[in-house]
Motif scaffolding. Structure first.
Motif, PDB file in Angstrom:
ATOM      1  N   ARG A   1       0.839  -1.198   0.000  1.00 13.20           N
ATOM      2  CA  ARG A   1       0.000   0.000   0.000  1.00 13.20           C
ATOM      3  C   ARG A   1       0.876   1.250   0.000  1.00 13.20           C
ATOM      4  N   PRO A   2       0.477   2.297  -0.722  1.00 14.15           N
ATOM      5  CA  PRO A   2       1.219   3.554  -0.678  1.00 14.15           C
ATOM      6  C   PRO A   2       1.277   4.092   0.740  1.00 14.15           C
ATOM      7  N   ARG A   3       2.395   4.688   1.094  1.00 15.31           N
ATOM      8  CA  ARG A   3       2.586   5.219   2.440  1.00 15.31           C
ATOM      9  C   ARG A   3       2.409   6.738   2.428  1.00 15.31           C
ATOM     10  N   VAL A   4       1.512   7.205   3.291  1.00 15.01           N
ATOM     11  CA  VAL A   4       1.223   8.636   3.381  1.00 15.01           C
ATOM     12  C   VAL A   4       1.374   9.077   4.836  1.00 15.01           C
ATOM     13  N   ALA A   5       2.275   9.999   5.082  1.00 13.00           N
ATOM     14  CA  ALA A   5       2.511  10.511   6.434  1.00 13.00           C
ATOM     15  C   ALA A   5       1.435  11.524   6.808  1.00 13.00           C
TER      16      ALA A   5
ATOM     17  N   VAL B   1       1.679  16.200  -1.543  1.00 20.39           N
ATOM     18  CA  VAL B   1       1.306  16.805  -0.264  1.00 20.39           C
ATOM     19  C   VAL B   1      -0.066  17.447  -0.407  1.00 20.39           C
ATOM     20  N   GLY B   2      -1.000  17.034   0.455  1.00 19.20           N
ATOM     21  CA  GLY B   2      -2.330  17.624   0.495  1.00 19.20           C
ATOM     22  C   GLY B   2      -2.546  18.318   1.821  1.00 19.20           C
ATOM     23  N   ALA B   3      -3.269  19.434   1.808  1.00 22.31           N
ATOM     24  CA  ALA B   3      -3.515  20.189   3.035  1.00 22.31           C
ATOM     25  C   ALA B   3      -4.994  20.495   3.176  1.00 22.31           C
ATOM     26  N   SER B   4      -5.470  20.371   4.405  1.00 22.24           N
ATOM     27  CA  SER B   4      -6.824  20.778   4.768  1.00 22.24           C
ATOM     28  C   SER B   4      -6.710  22.002   5.665  1.00 22.24           C
TER      29      SER B   4
ATOM     30  N   MET C   1      -8.316  14.458   2.595  1.00 21.64           N
ATOM     31  CA  MET C   1      -7.611  13.176   2.713  1.00 21.64           C
ATOM     32  C   MET C   1      -7.978  12.238   1.571  1.00 21.64           C
ATOM     33  N   ARG C   2      -9.252  12.241   1.208  1.00 19.47           N
ATOM     34  CA  ARG C   2      -9.706  11.342   0.140  1.00 19.47           C
ATOM     35  C   ARG C   2      -9.116  11.762  -1.207  1.00 19.47           C
ATOM     36  N   THR C   3      -9.113  13.057  -1.477  1.00 16.27           N
ATOM     37  CA  THR C   3      -8.541  13.543  -2.733  1.00 16.27           C
ATOM     38  C   THR C   3      -7.071  13.172  -2.830  1.00 16.27           C
ATOM     39  N   LEU C   4      -6.346  13.356  -1.723  1.00 19.06           N
ATOM     40  CA  LEU C   4      -4.933  12.985  -1.704  1.00 19.06           C
ATOM     41  C   LEU C   4      -4.761  11.490  -1.910  1.00 19.06           C
ATOM     42  N   ALA C   5      -5.542  10.688  -1.194  1.00 18.57           N
ATOM     43  CA  ALA C   5      -5.419   9.235  -1.283  1.00 18.57           C
ATOM     44  C   ALA C   5      -5.685   8.744  -2.699  1.00 18.57           C
ATOM     45  N   LEU C   6      -6.765   9.222  -3.300  1.00 16.99           N
ATOM     46  CA  LEU C   6      -7.112   8.756  -4.641  1.00 16.99           C
ATOM     47  C   LEU C   6      -6.084   9.186  -5.677  1.00 16.99           C
ATOM     48  N   ARG C   7      -5.515  10.369  -5.470  1.00 18.41           N
ATOM     49  CA  ARG C   7      -4.487  10.831  -6.411  1.00 18.41           C
ATOM     50  C   ARG C   7      -3.230   9.974  -6.285  1.00 18.41           C
ATOM     51  N   VAL C   8      -2.853   9.656  -5.070  1.00 21.13           N
ATOM     52  CA  VAL C   8      -1.692   8.784  -4.859  1.00 21.13           C
ATOM     53  C   VAL C   8      -1.943   7.410  -5.466  1.00 21.13           C
TER      54      VAL C   8
ATOM     55  N   SER D   1      -3.937   6.574  -7.869  1.00 21.36           N
ATOM     56  CA  SER D   1      -4.078   6.594  -9.328  1.00 21.36           C
ATOM     57  C   SER D   1      -2.739   6.607 -10.039  1.00 21.36           C
ATOM     58  N   GLY D   2      -1.701   7.099  -9.354  1.00 22.42           N
ATOM     59  CA  GLY D   2      -0.400   7.225  -9.995  1.00 22.42           C
ATOM     60  C   GLY D   2      -0.356   8.303 -11.052  1.00 22.42           C
ATOM     61  N   ALA D   3      -1.339   9.207 -11.017  1.00 22.50           N
ATOM     62  CA  ALA D   3      -1.436  10.238 -12.055  1.00 22.50           C
ATOM     63  C   ALA D   3      -0.407  11.343 -11.904  1.00 22.50           C
ATOM     64  N   GLY D   4       0.271  11.370 -10.778  1.00 26.10           N
ATOM     65  CA  GLY D   4       1.293  12.389 -10.590  1.00 26.10           C
ATOM     66  C   GLY D   4       0.726  13.705 -10.085  1.00 26.10           C
ATOM     67  N   LYS D   5       1.552  14.715 -10.119  1.00 26.35           N
ATOM     68  CA  LYS D   5       1.167  16.011  -9.557  1.00 26.35           C
ATOM     69  C   LYS D   5       0.222  16.759 -10.487  1.00 26.35           C
ATOM     70  N   PRO D   6      -0.855  17.339  -9.919  1.00 29.83           N
ATOM     71  CA  PRO D   6      -1.763  18.142 -10.739  1.00 29.83           C
ATOM     72  C   PRO D   6      -1.196  19.539 -10.947  1.00 29.83           C
ATOM     73  N   HIS D   7      -1.811  20.285 -11.851  1.00 26.98           N
ATOM     74  CA  HIS D   7      -1.527  21.707 -11.979  1.00 26.98           C
ATOM     75  C   HIS D   7      -2.306  22.439 -10.877  1.00 26.98           C
ATOM     76  N   LYS D   8      -1.843  23.624 -10.538  1.00 24.17           N
ATOM     77  CA  LYS D   8      -2.545  24.422  -9.539  1.00 24.17           C
ATOM     78  C   LYS D   8      -2.402  25.898  -9.880  1.00 24.17           C
ATOM     79  N   ALA D   9      -3.419  26.660  -9.505  1.00 27.01           N
ATOM     80  CA  ALA D   9      -3.475  28.092  -9.812  1.00 27.01           C
ATOM     81  C   ALA D   9      -3.861  28.857  -8.557  1.00 27.01           C
ATOM     82  N   LEU D  10      -3.087  29.883  -8.232  1.00 28.29           N
ATOM     83  CA  LEU D  10      -3.322  30.727  -7.051  1.00 28.29           C
ATOM     84  C   LEU D  10      -3.527  32.169  -7.476  1.00 28.29           C
ATOM     85  N   VAL D  11      -4.538  32.819  -6.876  1.00 32.78           N
ATOM     86  CA  VAL D  11      -4.719  34.260  -7.048  1.00 32.78           C
ATOM     87  C   VAL D  11      -4.922  34.875  -5.676  1.00 32.78           C
ATOM     88  N   HIS D  12      -4.058  35.816  -5.331  1.00 31.02           N
ATOM     89  CA  HIS D  12      -4.276  36.611  -4.122  1.00 31.02           C
ATOM     90  C   HIS D  12      -5.170  37.795  -4.469  1.00 31.02           C
ATOM     91  N   ILE D  13      -6.154  38.033  -3.593  1.00 28.23           N
ATOM     92  CA  ILE D  13      -7.125  39.103  -3.808  1.00 28.23           C
ATOM     93  C   ILE D  13      -6.975  40.090  -2.661  1.00 28.23           C
TER      94      ILE D  13
END
Length: 495
Positions: free
Chosen positions: A9-13, A132-135, A172-179, A181-193
């Motif tokens: 099983r994949p190991r997630v700290a 790395v996933g954060a809540s 946690m679920r989003t992180l687990a399923l991504r790990v 799936s082996g799909a690798g790192k997603p893209h991400k977009a940040l905007v400070h307002i």
């Protein structure tokens, strides 16, 4: 002869430090303020840990500390916990992912971006590859460092935070399923307002927050989008990272860049629509209004809300109540909940239930005017509260010994009175009380259901709702509503 072995099983700290810190509160947060969990006991935070998707992961919990919102965390304590986390990760060895279980508005003495500092140090140990996933709380802050260190960032979608557990599970679920799936790192977009508002002006019970957060299901339904999150930011810290932000995560880089840009613009365009979730006034004017309000009447003592980091012992509300004739004469009943005052609790224990004593209450931790208040009171109740520690109910007496209508709750430790059970433990019934003063901002669900009329007092304290009174110096300027300025360039940062 061949042998078949079960797949590994994949190991997630799992690590995290969870506190919301007001830099305007004079009280420092210390280790004793925290509930600390290590190893497998951390998994008790997650009721969904036995669900099928979760069982596909080998969770490796190391360290987690959580506290009621408070002041700035002492540096020595933070550095000790940081070292423990990093040591645990080194001992763990190679991992596939890490769940960063945080609030997002922790402040540490000498640091302007505590979570950014921690995730940067974590990355130096685990490397760039693990997901790395954060809540987070929607009143957290998304700095560039935090954005860089995390691959999947999400936050609550309701204020009050009725979806806190749901949001943590989703992360946690989003992180687990991504790990898995082996799909690798997603893209991400940040905007400070450049908007910084108190939570009491951005409740999802009201527009525009209701529709701005209500857009999330549509955003996440777009092909190529994994998660959409909107942080109001934390108004009671004076740091460059304190500002509103949106983050979109997905596999279609162009799409999430456009969606993030459009959503951020929509939020900026709605800035003038934000208003307090209840009528606001001075404490004196709130009491004048309360004389004819529906019962029970609730008044939020907003500037000293321990649920946002207040010291929990300012006396502005109590001082006004002590001069309020309708309560002091006994014509109306009232509860002040509460004052963190261990000395007064000890005095009450010494007097015993039914005993009468002189007290000097409040104004020690946060000594803003009017400071400590002298009262004579009968000790009605002494109880042990799981959060507040030893707690006493004091019935205020007049000089001739006659009872007033005022009861004051004093607690050994900081305590927010946000639910009916906290009052019931003390033999108090807020629904049968004319006026209930609570050190809180917007009313949590229990109190909201109880009240028949409600107003918020703009009282002083470490979480003053009048932000301009606090004197921010480090936030990025210009910032709404502190400044008048033309529409900003809402830049999308991709990662």
């Amino acid at each position: 002869m061949s042998t078949n072995s079960a797949p590994t099983r994949p190991r997630v700290a799992i690590v995290g430090i969870h506190i919301e810190s007001s830099t305007f509160s004079p009280q420092l947060a210390v280790a004793d303020d925290f509930e600390i969990r290590r190893g497998s006991e951390i998994l008790e935070r997650y009721s969904w840990i036995e669900e099928t998707w979760s069982q596909a992961i080998c969770w490796c919990p190391i360290f987690h500390a959580r506290a009621l919102p408070g002041g700035v965390l002492v540096r020595e304590t933070y550095e000790g916990w940081k070292t423990e986390i990093l040591t645990g990760l080194r001992e763990l060895g190679e991992i596939d992912g890490l769940f960063f279980d945080i609030h997002g508005a922790m402040s540490v003495v000498g640091l302007d971006d505590a979570e950014g500092d921690l995730i940067t140090a974590i990355r130096e140990v685990i490397g760039a590859d693990p997901l790395v996933g954060a809540s987070m709380d929607l009143h957290g802050n998304v700095s560039h460092e935090l954005f860089t260190g995390c691959d999947l960032l999400t936050c609550y979608r309701m204020a009050p935070h009725e979806d806190a557990l749901e949001s943590r599970r989703r992360a946690m679920r989003t992180l687990a399923l991504r790990v898995l799936s082996g799909a690798g790192k997603p893209h991400k977009a940040l905007v400070h307002i450049p908007i910084l508002l108190p939570g009491e002006m951005t409740s999802t019970r009201l527009e525009p927050a209701r529709r701005l957060y209500g857009k999330i299901p549509w955003l996440e339904a777009q092909p190529g989008v994994i998660d959409a999150a909107f942080w109001i930011g934390f108004a009671w810290a004076d740091q460059p990272r304190c500002t509103a932000a949106v983050v979109l995560t997905g596999d279609d880089a162009r799409l999430i860049e456009k969606l993030a840009s459009d959503w951020a613009q929509e939020i900026w365009d709605a800035r003038h629509e934000f208003e307090f979730v209840a009528p606001v006034a001075s404490m004196a004017d709130c009491l004048t209004w309360a004389s004819t309000a529906k019962r029970p009447t609730f008044i939020s003592d907003t500037g000293d809300n321990p649920g946002a980091g207040g010291g929990n012992d300012t006396t502005c509300a109590l001082a006004e109540m002590l001069t309020y004739e309708l309560v002091m004469s006994g014509d109306l009943s009232a509860i002040v909940a509460s004052l963190h005052d261990a000395a007064s609790v000890a005095r009450a224990v010494e007097a015993g239930a039914g005993g009468v004593a002189d007290f000097t209450v409040g104004g020690v931790i946060d000594a803003r005017d009017p400071g400590p208040q002298a009262i004579t009171a009968r000790v009605e109740t002494i109880a042990n509260d799981p959060l507040g520690g030893t707690t006493a109910v004091l019935r205020v007496l007049l000089r001739d010994g006659a009872e007033t209508g005022l009861r004051v709750i004093v607690t050994e430790r900081r305590k927010q009175y946000s639910d009916l059970a906290s009052f019931t433990l003390l033999g108090l019934d807020p629904t049968a009380t004319d006026i209930v003063v609570v050190k809180i901002g917007y009313l949590e669900p229990d109190l909201f259901e109880m009240q028949r009329d409600w107003t918020m007092a703009l009282t002083p304290g470490g979480v003053d709702q009048d932000l301009k009174r606090l004197g921010h110096e480090k936030i990025t300027r210009p910032m709404f509503p502190f400044d008048d300025f033309e529409d900003p360039a809402l830049t999308v940062i991709m990662g």
